[in-house]
Motif scaffolding. Structure first.
Motif, PDB file in Angstrom:
ATOM      1  N   LEU A  78       0.824  -1.212   0.000  1.00 49.70           N
ATOM      2  CA  LEU A  78       0.000   0.000   0.000  1.00 49.70           C
ATOM      3  C   LEU A  78       0.857   1.261   0.000  1.00 49.70           C
ATOM      4  CD1 LEU A  78      -2.946  -0.903   2.404  1.00 49.70           C
ATOM      5  CD2 LEU A  78      -2.999  -0.671  -0.091  1.00 49.70           C
ATOM      6  N   LEU A  79       1.981   1.238   0.726  1.00 45.93           N
ATOM      7  CA  LEU A  79       2.882   2.393   0.716  1.00 45.93           C
ATOM      8  C   LEU A  79       3.426   2.643  -0.689  1.00 45.93           C
ATOM      9  CD1 LEU A  79       4.901   1.931   4.038  1.00 45.93           C
ATOM     10  CD2 LEU A  79       3.324   3.795   3.479  1.00 45.93           C
ATOM     11  N   VAL A  80       3.775   1.560  -1.387  1.00 44.25           N
ATOM     12  CA  VAL A  80       4.256   1.703  -2.760  1.00 44.25           C
ATOM     13  C   VAL A  80       3.156   2.277  -3.652  1.00 44.25           C
ATOM     14  CG1 VAL A  80       4.987   0.415  -4.808  1.00 44.25           C
ATOM     15  CG2 VAL A  80       5.993  -0.112  -2.588  1.00 44.25           C
ATOM     16  N   ILE A  81       1.965   1.709  -3.545  1.00 44.11           N
ATOM     17  CA  ILE A  81       0.859   2.144  -4.396  1.00 44.11           C
ATOM     18  C   ILE A  81       0.523   3.614  -4.150  1.00 44.11           C
ATOM     19  CG2 ILE A  81      -1.607   1.817  -4.853  1.00 44.11           C
ATOM     20  CD1 ILE A  81      -1.104  -1.204  -4.216  1.00 44.11           C
ATOM     21  N   ILE A  82       0.437   3.995  -2.888  1.00 43.54           N
ATOM     22  CA  ILE A  82       0.112   5.391  -2.557  1.00 43.54           C
ATOM     23  C   ILE A  82       1.252   6.324  -2.967  1.00 43.54           C
ATOM     24  CG2 ILE A  82      -0.318   6.990  -0.658  1.00 43.54           C
ATOM     25  CD1 ILE A  82      -1.701   4.618   0.787  1.00 43.54           C
ATOM     26  N   GLY A  83       2.495   5.902  -2.697  1.00 47.30           N
ATOM     27  CA  GLY A  83       3.644   6.754  -2.983  1.00 47.30           C
ATOM     28  C   GLY A  83       3.873   6.991  -4.457  1.00 47.30           C
ATOM     29  N   TYR A  84       3.524   6.018  -5.310  1.00 46.19           N
ATOM     30  CA  TYR A  84       3.757   6.160  -6.746  1.00 46.19           C
ATOM     31  C   TYR A  84       2.454   6.346  -7.519  1.00 46.19           C
ATOM     32  CZ  TYR A  84       8.649   4.898  -6.142  1.00 46.19           C
ATOM     33  OH  TYR A  84       9.972   4.890  -5.760  1.00 46.19           O
ATOM     34  N   LEU A  85       1.421   6.776  -6.842  1.00 46.91           N
ATOM     35  CA  LEU A  85       0.109   6.911  -7.466  1.00 46.91           C
ATOM     36  C   LEU A  85       0.121   7.883  -8.635  1.00 46.91           C
ATOM     37  CD1 LEU A  85      -2.645   5.624  -6.978  1.00 46.91           C
ATOM     38  CD2 LEU A  85      -3.252   7.603  -5.568  1.00 46.91           C
ATOM     39  N   ASN A  86       1.007   8.866  -8.587  1.00 51.14           N
ATOM     40  CA  ASN A  86       1.081   9.856  -9.660  1.00 51.14           C
ATOM     41  C   ASN A  86       2.138   9.519 -10.708  1.00 51.14           C
ATOM     42  OD1 ASN A  86      -0.928  11.502  -8.483  1.00 51.14           O
ATOM     43  ND2 ASN A  86       0.595  12.421  -7.106  1.00 51.14           N
ATOM     44  N   ASP A  87       2.631   8.299 -10.657  1.00 48.67           N
ATOM     45  CA  ASP A  87       3.681   7.890 -11.598  1.00 48.67           C
ATOM     46  C   ASP A  87       3.306   6.535 -12.192  1.00 48.67           C
ATOM     47  OD1 ASP A  87       6.001   7.835 -13.057  1.00 48.67           O
ATOM     48  OD2 ASP A  87       7.234   7.103 -11.400  1.00 48.67           O
ATOM     49  N   VAL A  88       2.177   6.502 -12.869  1.00 51.26           N
ATOM     50  CA  VAL A  88       1.632   5.256 -13.404  1.00 51.26           C
ATOM     51  C   VAL A  88       2.188   4.989 -14.796  1.00 51.26           C
ATOM     52  CG1 VAL A  88      -0.468   4.024 -14.052  1.00 51.26           C
ATOM     53  CG2 VAL A  88      -0.473   5.555 -12.069  1.00 51.26           C
ATOM     54  N   ASP A  89       2.608   3.743 -15.019  1.00 43.74           N
ATOM     55  CA  ASP A  89       3.087   3.335 -16.334  1.00 43.74           C
ATOM     56  C   ASP A  89       1.893   2.821 -17.148  1.00 43.74           C
ATOM     57  OD1 ASP A  89       4.441   2.472 -18.533  1.00 43.74           O
ATOM     58  OD2 ASP A  89       5.374   0.738 -17.573  1.00 43.74           O
ATOM     59  N   THR A  90       1.232   3.742 -17.858  1.00 46.58           N
ATOM     60  CA  THR A  90       0.026   3.359 -18.593  1.00 46.58           C
ATOM     61  C   THR A  90       0.334   2.402 -19.744  1.00 46.58           C
ATOM     62  OG1 THR A  90       0.270   5.360 -19.954  1.00 46.58           O
ATOM     63  CG2 THR A  90      -1.186   5.493 -18.030  1.00 46.58           C
ATOM     64  N   SER A  91       1.572   2.392 -20.214  1.00 50.12           N
ATOM     65  CA  SER A  91       1.929   1.483 -21.308  1.00 50.12           C
ATOM     66  C   SER A  91       1.836   0.019 -20.886  1.00 50.12           C
ATOM     67  CB  SER A  91       3.347   1.785 -21.805  1.00 50.12           C
ATOM     68  OG  SER A  91       4.304   1.488 -20.805  1.00 50.12           O
ATOM     69  N   ALA A  92       1.914  -0.232 -19.589  1.00 52.87           N
ATOM     70  CA  ALA A  92       1.850  -1.603 -19.089  1.00 52.87           C
ATOM     71  C   ALA A  92       0.461  -1.979 -18.582  1.00 52.87           C
ATOM     72  CB  ALA A  92       2.873  -1.798 -17.962  1.00 52.87           C
ATOM     73  N   PHE A  93      -0.536  -1.108 -18.825  1.00 56.89           N
ATOM     74  CA  PHE A  93      -1.869  -1.366 -18.281  1.00 56.89           C
ATOM     75  C   PHE A  93      -2.469  -2.652 -18.864  1.00 56.89           C
ATOM     76  CE2 PHE A  93      -6.502  -0.844 -18.140  1.00 56.89           C
ATOM     77  CZ  PHE A  93      -6.662  -0.668 -16.778  1.00 56.89           C
ATOM     78  N   GLY A  94      -2.247  -2.881 -20.143  1.00 59.56           N
ATOM     79  CA  GLY A  94      -2.755  -4.108 -20.759  1.00 59.56           C
ATOM     80  C   GLY A  94      -2.158  -5.344 -20.119  1.00 59.56           C
ATOM     81  N   ARG A  95      -0.863  -5.288 -19.824  1.00 56.44           N
ATOM     82  CA  ARG A  95      -0.214  -6.425 -19.158  1.00 56.44           C
ATOM     83  C   ARG A  95      -0.721  -6.590 -17.744  1.00 56.44           C
ATOM     84  NH1 ARG A  95       5.311  -4.604 -19.232  1.00 56.44           N
ATOM     85  NH2 ARG A  95       4.899  -2.898 -20.662  1.00 56.44           N
ATOM     86  N   LEU A  96      -1.029  -5.483 -17.078  1.00 53.13           N
ATOM     87  CA  LEU A  96      -1.610  -5.569 -15.741  1.00 53.13           C
ATOM     88  C   LEU A  96      -2.955  -6.287 -15.793  1.00 53.13           C
ATOM     89  CD1 LEU A  96      -1.565  -4.708 -12.720  1.00 53.13           C
ATOM     90  CD2 LEU A  96      -2.804  -2.645 -13.419  1.00 53.13           C
ATOM     91  N   VAL A  97      -3.769  -5.963 -16.780  1.00 56.49           N
ATOM     92  CA  VAL A  97      -5.063  -6.628 -16.929  1.00 56.49           C
ATOM     93  C   VAL A  97      -4.879  -8.124 -17.133  1.00 56.49           C
ATOM     94  CG1 VAL A  97      -7.100  -6.831 -18.420  1.00 56.49           C
ATOM     95  CG2 VAL A  97      -6.213  -4.570 -17.826  1.00 56.49           C
ATOM     96  N   VAL A  98      -3.883  -8.490 -17.928  1.00 59.18           N
ATOM     97  CA  VAL A  98      -3.633  -9.895 -18.221  1.00 59.18           C
ATOM     98  C   VAL A  98      -3.260 -10.678 -16.963  1.00 59.18           C
ATOM     99  CG1 VAL A  98      -1.963 -11.441 -19.327  1.00 59.18           C
ATOM    100  CG2 VAL A  98      -3.045  -9.629 -20.648  1.00 59.18           C
ATOM    101  N   ILE A  99      -2.447 -10.096 -16.096  1.00 57.73           N
ATOM    102  CA  ILE A  99      -1.994 -10.818 -14.906  1.00 57.73           C
ATOM    103  C   ILE A  99      -3.026 -10.777 -13.782  1.00 57.73           C
ATOM    104  CG2 ILE A  99      -0.767  -8.912 -13.769  1.00 57.73           C
ATOM    105  CD1 ILE A  99       1.484 -10.916 -13.155  1.00 57.73           C
ATOM    106  N   ILE A 100      -3.932  -9.798 -13.831  1.00 56.09           N
ATOM    107  CA  ILE A 100      -4.982  -9.706 -12.814  1.00 56.09           C
ATOM    108  C   ILE A 100      -6.215 -10.524 -13.199  1.00 56.09           C
ATOM    109  CG2 ILE A 100      -6.699  -8.102 -11.841  1.00 56.09           C
ATOM    110  CD1 ILE A 100      -4.562  -6.063 -11.531  1.00 56.09           C
ATOM    111  N   ALA A 101      -6.442 -10.711 -14.484  1.00 51.70           N
ATOM    112  CA  ALA A 101      -7.659 -11.371 -14.958  1.00 51.70           C
ATOM    113  C   ALA A 101      -7.909 -12.745 -14.321  1.00 51.70           C
ATOM    114  CB  ALA A 101      -7.627 -11.482 -16.482  1.00 51.70           C
ATOM    115  N   PRO A 102      -6.897 -13.637 -14.204  1.00 50.02           N
ATOM    116  CA  PRO A 102      -7.173 -14.927 -13.556  1.00 50.02           C
ATOM    117  C   PRO A 102      -7.621 -14.764 -12.107  1.00 50.02           C
ATOM    118  CG  PRO A 102      -5.108 -15.005 -14.777  1.00 50.02           C
ATOM    119  CD  PRO A 102      -5.523 -13.568 -14.732  1.00 50.02           C
TER     120      PRO A 102
END
Length: 451
Positions: A78-102
Motif C-alpha cells: 500500500l505504501l508503494v501504491i500510494i507513494g507512486y500513485l502519480n507515476d503510473v506506467d500506462t503502457s503496461a496497463f494491458g499487461r496488468l489486466v492480463v496478470i490480474i484477470a485470472p
C-alpha cells in the motif's frame, strides 16, 4: 511521490529508491511465507498429515508472526501504491489486466462456492499492483536469489541439528522411508511439511540465484539449493531444474535471430507437455499414483466443465468419503488444477498471461538475457507433477512464482534490458547471461544488443 529528490542526479536517486522498495516487497513477501514456517518448525511437532485431517495448529509465536507479516505485506504494498500513485506506467496497463484477470475470475467464481477471499488472494492483487507501479528489472530478483539460498541453508541446518523437525516423519515420530529417497537419513522437508513443497519452492527460486552478482555467492547459494532439492527427493522439482537448465543451454547456443523462434517453442513445448500428460494418462498407478489423481479429478471436473468446482474443492472433498486419496491436497498438475477449480474459462483466462510472459522472455533472449526463458520452462517443469500458480491459494508460492512472474510481465522494457542493476555511474556492474562485467557497454541499455 516516494523517492522524489532534486538536483542533477534526481533520476538516478529515484531509481535507487525504486530498487529499495522493490527489495522491500520481495523481502516481506518471502518473510511472510518462510518466517512463520521456520518458527513452527522449531517450536512444534511436524509429521505427515492427510487431507481433511487437522494438522498441528500454529504455535502462538508462529501465528503472531504470520499475522504481523501478512499486514507487513499489505502495508509495504500500500505504501508503494500510494507513494507512486502519480507515476503510473500506462503502457503496461494491458499487461496488468492480463496478470490480474485470472485472479478476478477465480474470486468471482468462488462467490458461488461460497468461499471468502483468502489472505493469499488479498496479497496477490496488492503484490501485482505494487510491482506495476515499481516497474523493476529482472535483476532485482537477485534479492530473491539470496533468500532462496537462505531457505535452503536453514532447512539443511535444522535437519542436521534437529532432524526430528525437518525430516519427513509419521505422527508417531518414525522416519518415513520412500523408494524415491536419494540421500540417506530420510526425506528433507525443511521449513515446510512435505519434501515436494520444499523441493518445488527451491526449484522455482533456483534461477534467481544465478542473478546474484558475486560469483562465489552464486556458487554457494546454488550448491545449497541443489543439495536441499536432492535431499527433498522431489522428482517434480528435479524435473523442473533439469528442464530449466536444458532450456538455458539450448537458447544460449542459438544465434540471436534463431532465439526468436527457439525461445517460444521451448516455453510452449514445456507447457504443452504439462497439458498433454494428464490427458493421455489412464493407468491409476502411473507417475507414483498421480494417474489416479488425474483420472478422478477430471471425472469430477466434467460435472462443471466451464466453471469448475471452486478453488477449495480438494480441501472440501477431502473431508468426505469421496476424497481422491488421503494425501491429495491438489491436482498434482497445473492444467488439471485449473480445470477442476475454475473450469475451461480459468484455463482460457490464464493462457494470455503465459503468452505475454513468453513474448517478453523471447525479447530478452534475443538480446542475450536467458533468465526469463529458463525460469518459464522451470515453472512449466514444476507444473507437470505439482501446482505452482498462486492466485487465491497456494500461499507458499507467492514468493517463488508470483514475484518473478509479475516482474517479468510488468517490469518496464528499459529496466528489463538493464537486468535491473542499480545505476551507479561509471564502472557500474551489469548482470548478463555470461556473468558479471564492469562497465560492459556491449550490454548497456544504449546498445542494440543490450540486456
Amino acid at each position: 511521490m516516494i523517492g522524489h529528490v532534486s538536483g542533477h542526479d534526481e533520476p538516478r536517486r529515484a531509481e535507487r529508491v525504486r530498487a529499495y522498495w522493490t527489495y522491500a516487497v520481495i523481502v516481506v513477501v518471502w518473510a511472510w511465507v518462510c518466517v512463520p514456517n521456520v518458527i513452527q518448525t522449531l517450536l512444534s511437532p511436524k509429521y505427515r498429515s492427510g487431507v481433511g485431517v487437522e494438522t498441528a495448529p500454529y504455535s502462538r509465536i508462529a501465528a503472531a508472526a504470520d499475522y504481523l507479516l501478512f499486514f507487513g505485506v499489505v502495508g509495504v504494498c500500500l505504501l508503494v501504491i500510494i507513494g507512486y500513485l502519480n507515476d503510473v506506467d500506462t503502457s503496461a496497463f494491458g499487461r496488468l489486466v492480463v496478470i490480474i484477470a485470472p485472479w478476478v475470475y477465480i474470486v468471482v467464481r468462488d462467490l458461488y462456492v461460497p468461499r471468502s477471499l483468502s489472505e493469499e488472494g488479498v496479497a496477490y492483487i496488492l503484490i501485482v499492483i505494487a510491482i506495476w507501479f515499481l516497474r523493476p528489472g529482472l535483476g532485482r530478483l537477485q534479492c530473491l536469489g539470496y533468500l532462496m539460498g537462505a531457505t535452503a541453508a536453514v532447512s539443511i541446518a535444522i535437519a542436521l541439528v534437529l532432524p526430528a523437525q525437518a525430516i519427513f516423519r509419521t505422527a508417531a515420530g518414525v522416519v518415513i522411508e520412500d523408494d524415491k529417497q536419494i540421500l540417506p537419513g530420510g526425506i528433507l522437508v525443511g521449513i515446510f511439511t512435505q519434501g515436494n513443497n520444499l523441493g518445488q519452492f527451491l526449484a522455482l527460486g533456483l534461477p534467481t540465484v544465478f542473478l546474484v552478482r558475486q560469483r562465489w555467492h552464486r556458487l554457494v547459494l546454488a550448491a545449497l539449493s541443489l543439495i536441499a532439492i536432492t535431499w527433498s527427493a522431489s522428482r517434480g522439482a528435479m524435473i523442473a531444474v533439469g528442464a530449466g537448465l536444458v532450456a538455458y543451454l539450448l537458447v544460449r547456443a542459438c544465434a540471436p535471430w534463431l532465439r526468436r523462434i527457439a525461445a517460444p517453442v521451448l516455453v510452449a513445448g514445456a507447457f504443452g507437455i504439462v497439458c498433454l500428460l494428464p490427458l493421455v494418462t489412464t493407468a491409476p498407478e502411473a507417475f507414483t499414483n498421480r494417474g489416479l489423481v488425474w483420472v478422478t479429478s477430471l471425472q469430477a471436473w466434467q460435472h462443471e466443465p466451464w466453471t469448475g468446482l471452486g478453488s477449495n474443492w480438494y480441501s472440501e472433498v477431502g473431508r468426505t468419503s469421496a476424497r481422491v486419496a488421503a494425501s491429495v491436497f491438489h491436482a498434482h498438475n497445473q492444467l488439471v488444477q485449473l480445470l477442476v477449480t475454475g473450469g475451461i474459462i480459468f484455463v482460457l483466462v490464464v493462457l494470455p498471461l503465459l503468452v505475454v510472459a513468453t513474448v517478453r522472455a523471447t525479447g530478452l533472449a534475443v538480446r542475450g538475457e536467458f533468465f526469463a526463458v529458463s525460469w518459464l520452462v522451470t515453472l512449466a517443469g514444476s507444473c507437470l507433477l505439482e501446482k505452482s500458480f498462486a492466485f487465491v491459494d497456494n500461499g507458499n508460492f507467492l514468493a517463488a512464482t508470483v514475484l518473478p512472474l509479475a516482474i517479468l510481465v510488468l517490469g518496464s522494457d528499459g529496466a528489463l534490458r538493464r537486468s535491473g542493476h542499480l545505476a551507479t555511474g561509471a564502472g557500474e556492474t551489469v548482470i548478463g547471461s555470461r556473468g558479471i562485467r564492469p562497465d560492459d557497454r556491449r550490454f548497456s541499455s544504449r546498445a542494440p544488443g543490450s540486456t
